[in-house]
Design a protein around this motif. Structure first.
Motif, short mmCIF file in Angstrom:
data_model
loop_
_atom_site.label_atom_id
_atom_site.label_comp_id
_atom_site.label_asym_id
_atom_site.label_seq_id
_atom_site.Cartn_x
_atom_site.Cartn_y
_atom_site.Cartn_z
N SER A 161 0.87 -1.18 0.00
CA SER A 161 0.00 0.00 0.00
C SER A 161 0.90 1.23 0.00
N ASP A 231 -9.64 4.96 4.57
CA ASP A 231 -10.74 4.89 3.60
C ASP A 231 -11.89 5.79 4.05
N ASP A 233 -13.80 10.07 3.19
CA ASP A 233 -13.94 11.09 2.13
C ASP A 233 -13.23 12.38 2.50
N SER A 254 -0.27 7.22 -6.59
CA SER A 254 -1.15 6.05 -6.57
C SER A 254 -2.61 6.48 -6.52
N LEU A 255 -2.93 7.47 -5.66
CA LEU A 255 -4.33 7.89 -5.53
C LEU A 255 -4.84 8.47 -6.84
N LYS A 258 -5.44 5.93 -9.49
CA LYS A 258 -6.64 5.11 -9.24
C LYS A 258 -7.93 5.90 -9.46
N VAL A 260 -9.03 8.41 -7.60
CA VAL A 260 -9.65 8.86 -6.34
C VAL A 260 -9.99 10.35 -6.48
N ASP A 261 -11.25 10.72 -6.15
CA ASP A 261 -11.60 12.12 -6.40
C ASP A 261 -11.63 12.97 -5.11
N ARG A 262 -11.05 12.44 -4.03
CA ARG A 262 -10.95 13.25 -2.81
C ARG A 262 -10.01 14.41 -3.08
N TYR A 289 -4.81 17.23 -12.74
CA TYR A 289 -5.91 16.79 -11.85
C TYR A 289 -6.44 17.96 -11.02
N ASN A 291 -8.38 17.88 -8.52
CA ASN A 291 -8.47 17.63 -7.07
C ASN A 291 -7.11 17.59 -6.39
#
Ligand SMILES: Cc1cc2nc3c(=O)[nH]c(=O)nc-3n(C[C@H](O)[C@H](O)[C@H](O)COP(=O)(O)OP(=O)(O)OC[C@H]3O[C@@H](n4cnc5c(N)ncnc54)[C@H](O)[C@@H]3O)c2cc1C
Ligand code: FES
Length: 360
Positions: A161, A231, A233, A254-255, A258, A260-262, A289, A291
């Motif tokens: 991870s 995990d 928001d 990595s985020l 993947k 991830v839209d946080r 990005y 975000n």
């Protein structure tokens, strides 16, 4: 001559005592074979008594965190001792909380295996592997930080991870000692591992890694560590200083990969422009990005720099809102992390939502 005689006699006495002690240790400190039961029979070994619990684990291919290489200074190598192990040693006490001591938690690099023992470690450590790897590239990313990429030979792949680390086996006096290094590559890359290593003057591990060349081989164990994204928001607030960017690079890349839209912030403090590494890559990601927000800050102004200047914690105040739902992920020099924890808690972030990776 008058002065030399007592010195020679003293040396002879000291030398003879040392020999007697070695012989006595051989004759009387024989513990024979003892049984080591791990996690209520999940693993059971017969080991020769006398070594440390950490060494007994390693000899039997159980790899637990031991970032200081058994010096008793990182406090990572804990195991719950349910039977055997003798009394807690003065070298263990400073590293263990009162609660841990009551529960029987010990530092496995200090505990000697002298009798049958029953011990407990986290189940996940039974999955940790030892890797043979080969250097496929090295390059300087700052004047003191080197990026080293390893190809995995056996096993050929790793699952980890983002934010976790490996323990490199560093040759030392005919043996090896472990040193921890965060994985800087993305979670999606399974056949290679990239590390970024700051050279510490006189440092065993960092010097060894800086001297590696393409084609050199080395061994490491892993992955280890709980510095991983929760995990939820909540807005992710990453704060890095110097080589502390390593785990955060892996986390950010990595985020975003993947999807991830946080909302993700990365505040990155360095002394000078040449101490900022992966700067262009991170700028490109921030453009790509919506975000992801990247805010590098230098210690002092510089004619070639039109970005933020000053302490990261001061700079953060211009970007973050008090009361926002945030989680902190910090990795850098301890004073920077302490100041950031104070700032984030002042902004309403619960302490349990602030994770930090302490390299020291
Ligand atoms: C979980 C974890 C992850 C880590 N990830 C990384 C990483 O990605 N990249 C990286 O470069 N390092 C990382 N480290 C630090 C690394 O494990 C070593 O501690 C560091 O490389 C120094 O080891 P050494 O063997 O070179 O020095 P040692 O031989 O252990 O120490 C030599 C001398 O330097 C002093 N010293 C040790 N560390 C420092 C320091 N940081 N600053 C100043 N003086 C020091 C010691 O007190 C000693 O006097 C991480 C540490 C941990 C615990
Ligand atoms: S305290 Fe670091 S390995 Fe035991």
């Amino acid at each position: 001559m008058d002065l030399l005689t007592p010195i020679i006699i003293l040396n002879l006495v000291a030398g003879s005592l040392a020999v007697v002690l070695v012989i006595a240790n051989k004759l009387f400190a024989e513990y024979g074979d003892v049984t080591l039961d791990v996690n209520d029979g999940e693993e059971e070994f017969v080991v020769e008594g006398g070594s440390t619990l950490l060494q007994a684990f390693t000899d039997n291919e159980i790899y637990i965190p031991s970032a200081c290489g058994g010096q008793g200074s990182c406090g990572f190598c804990t195991a719950k001792v349910k039977e055997g192990g003798g009394p807690v040693l003065p070298t263990e006490e400073p590293m263990l909380t009162r609660g841990e001591l009551i529960e029987g938690v010990r530092l496995s690099c200090q505990v000697k295996v002298r009798e049958d023992m029953k011990v407990e470690i986290e189940d996940k450590y039974l999955e940790v592997e030892k890797y043979d790897a080969e250097v496929i590239s090295t390059r300087d990313v700052t004047p003191s930080i080197k990026e080293i990429v390893f190809d995995l030979k056996e096993p050929e792949t790793i699952d980890f991870s983002a934010g976790q680390y490996v323990q490199v086996q560093v040759p030392a006096d005919g043996d090896t000692v472990d040193r921890a290094y965060s994985i800087a590559s993305k979670e999606s890359v399974h056949d290679r591992v990239m590390l970024t290593v700051q050279l510490i003057e006189g440092g065993l591990g960092s010097t060894y890694l800086h001297e590696l060349e393409e084609g050199d081989e080395l061994e490491f164990t892993g992955p280890f560590g709980d510095f991983v994204i929760q995990d939820t928001d909540a807005t992710i607030v990453g704060v890095a200083g110097g080589v502390g960017l390593a785990p955060l690079r892996s986390i950010v890349f990595s985020l975003l990969e993947k999807g991830v839209d946080r909302e993700i912030w990365l505040f990155y403090g360095a002394w000078t422009r040449e101490d900022l590494y992966y700067h262009e890559d991170l700028q490109e990601l921030a453009e790509e990005y919506d975000n992801f927000n990247y805010v590098p800050a230098l210690d002092s102004s510089n004619p070639d720099w039109d970005g933020e200047v000053g302490l990261v914690t001061e700079v953060m105040k211009d970007y973050l809102q008090k009361g926002e739902d945030m989680e902190g992920y910090l990795c850098g020099p301890p004073p920077m992390m302490d100041a950031t924890i104070d700032l984030l808690t002042d902004y309403g972030v619960d302490e349990e939502d602030i994770l930090f990776d302490d390299f020291s």
